[in-house]
Scaffold this motif. Structure first.
Motif, mmCIF file in Angstrom:
data_model
loop_
_atom_site.group_PDB
_atom_site.id
_atom_site.type_symbol
_atom_site.label_atom_id
_atom_site.label_comp_id
_atom_site.label_asym_id
_atom_site.label_seq_id
_atom_site.Cartn_x
_atom_site.Cartn_y
_atom_site.Cartn_z
ATOM 1 N N ASP A 1 28.009 3.140 14.048
ATOM 2 C CA ASP A 1 27.203 2.213 13.243
ATOM 3 C C ASP A 1 26.962 0.898 13.977
ATOM 4 O OD1 ASP A 1 26.992 4.016 11.193
ATOM 5 O OD2 ASP A 1 28.615 3.166 9.993
ATOM 6 N N ASP B 1 24.266 1.663 16.660
ATOM 7 C CA ASP B 1 22.943 1.880 16.076
ATOM 8 C C ASP B 1 22.490 0.712 15.207
ATOM 9 O OD1 ASP B 1 22.816 4.345 17.297
ATOM 10 O OD2 ASP B 1 23.468 5.460 15.533
ATOM 11 N N ASP C 1 23.369 0.080 12.236
ATOM 12 C CA ASP C 1 23.075 0.607 10.906
ATOM 13 C C ASP C 1 23.681 -0.276 9.824
ATOM 14 O OD1 ASP C 1 21.567 2.765 11.700
ATOM 15 O OD2 ASP C 1 23.265 4.146 11.792
ATOM 16 N N ARG D 1 26.796 3.108 5.374
ATOM 17 C CA ARG D 1 27.566 4.310 5.695
ATOM 18 C C ARG D 1 28.275 4.725 4.409
ATOM 19 N NH1 ARG D 1 27.697 8.276 9.459
ATOM 20 N NH2 ARG D 1 27.410 6.701 11.087
ATOM 21 N N LYS E 1 22.726 6.345 3.682
ATOM 22 C CA LYS E 1 22.125 5.499 4.710
ATOM 23 C C LYS E 1 20.613 5.642 4.588
ATOM 24 C CE LYS E 1 22.194 8.960 8.421
ATOM 25 N NZ LYS E 1 22.546 9.234 9.834
ATOM 26 N N SER F 1 16.180 7.416 9.452
ATOM 27 C CA SER F 1 16.616 6.465 10.480
ATOM 28 C C SER F 1 16.604 7.082 11.877
ATOM 29 C CB SER F 1 18.019 5.925 10.160
ATOM 30 O OG SER F 1 18.974 6.971 10.110
ATOM 31 N N GLU G 1 14.731 5.330 15.021
ATOM 32 C CA GLU G 1 15.512 4.954 16.204
ATOM 33 C C GLU G 1 15.230 5.858 17.397
ATOM 34 O OE1 GLU G 1 19.416 5.200 14.595
ATOM 35 O OE2 GLU G 1 19.144 3.464 13.282
#
Length: 347
Positions: free
Chosen positions: A105, A108, A110, A113, A250, A254, A258
């Motif tokens: 995470d 990335d 992010d 989670r 999430k 994504s 990404e």
């Protein structure tokens, strides 16, 4: 799926998950410095199916023929009747999984989670890095606490260390693939094996090592874990596109935002889809649901979604075939059912 008589598969998984959760509370208490250990436990407390440690416990049952109602996982009889604490090994595997999630995470960037803010969002970047590192080191402590004979303990530690190295290699490949448009399917499957499947392989093979199973059994169980672990990751890639964000835990889509290379996007590229134009933004928060819906529709038209699903099912069948090395019985049936579940789950 085979029923876990007299309970369902879900109930069987839940019972073992509860044992793992209790063990995590015992072995990873909040202590000084409190903020570090609270952050270390944060994702573990946020949920998780505990599939990997559950596979470990079921493998222990299958290798020794011990019925679950008779199982004391803290004092589990090996092939010679010597007690081994396989629950500590299960906790070891689960905290490695949590360590990888925290660092993944961060890499990335992010936000979410398991439906909650990522550790580096809930706390801060420095604390998140330290929490991941703490879990990593704790895993080796727990693996040393099984009480297995020294030779087997060393072999299990070697398996765990090699697994962690492979996870880092797989993550490095994953990062590299984001800048490439020529990734081959074989390269993707190697990346998935290293990044994800090796921890399933360790979960299946380490209890066999600790309990004194023969090399053929250990190797077959490792292959079982590797195959179903690859299938698990392919299904994760599918769910990233097909499951709403609130269920997924999430942001949906994504991976596309990404520029993650998946079996889906690789197939789509080979069949003329301009994958890079499907989501015209690199900001996960800015992408709209309608954009993801349109992207998924185009991928479905290209046959890429079905291709990935079929590949995952094939891998599960390969993994289940490896279980023939075990005696038929309750635990082996559950290991087969878990393999099916990995590609049937919807979140």
């Amino acid at each position: 799926m085979t029923e876990d008589s007299p309970t369902t598969l879900d109930a069987a998984l839940r019972a073992r998950r509860e044992r793992v959760n209790e063990a995590i509370d015992e072995q990873l208490p909040v202590q000084r410095p409190e903020r570090l250990y609270e952050a270390s436990r944060y994702l573990l407390e946020a949920g998780g199916k505990r599939l990997r440690p559950t596979i470990l416990l079921l493998t222990a049952e299958a290798v020794t023929g011990t019925a679950p109602m008779d199982a004391d996982y803290r004092s589990f009889p090996d092939v010679d009747g010597t007690p081994v604490d396989v629950l500590s090994a299960a906790v070891s595997i689960e905290v490695i999984q949590s360590f990888t999630l925290i660092h993944d995470d961060i890499m990335d960037d992010d936000d979410l989670r398991r439906g909650v803010p990522a550790v580096h969002r809930e706390y801060d970047l420095e604390t998140a890095i330290l929490a991941g590192d703490t879990l990593y080191s704790k895993a080796f402590e727990y693996m040393l606490q099984t009480g297995a004979p020294a030779e087997r303990s060393v072999r299990a530690l070697d398996e765990l260390a090699t697994t962690c190295t492979h996870i880092c290699e797989g993550q490095a490949f994953d990062v590299d693939f984001e800048t490439r448009g020529d990734v081959a399917v074989d390269e993707y499957l190697e990346m998935v094996e290293l990044k994800t499947a090796v921890l399933y392989a360790a979960a299946a093979s380490i209890p066999a090592v600790l309990l004194g199973a023969d090399d053929e059994t250990v190797d077959s169980l490792r292959r079982y874990g590797r195959s179903v672990g690859q299938a698990f990751q392919i299904q994760d890639d599918l769910l990233d596109l097909t499951t709403p964000s609130d269920e997924l835990g999430k942001t949906r889509g994504s991976d596309l935002v990404e520029n993650k290379q998946t079996l889906i996007t690789l197939h789509a590229r080979e069949h003329g889809v301009d994958v890079d134009s499907l989501v015209p933004t690199d900001d996960v928060e800015a992408v709209e649901e309608s954009t993801i819906e349109a992207a998924v529709a185009e991928l479905e038209t290209a046959g890429s979604i079905d291709y990935a699903r079929e590949a995952a099912v094939d891998l599960v069948e390969q993994g289940k075939a490896e279980l023939q090395v075990l005696e038929s019985g309750h635990a082996r049936s559950l290991l087969e059912d878990i393999a099916d579940y990995l590609v049937e789950r919807t979140y």
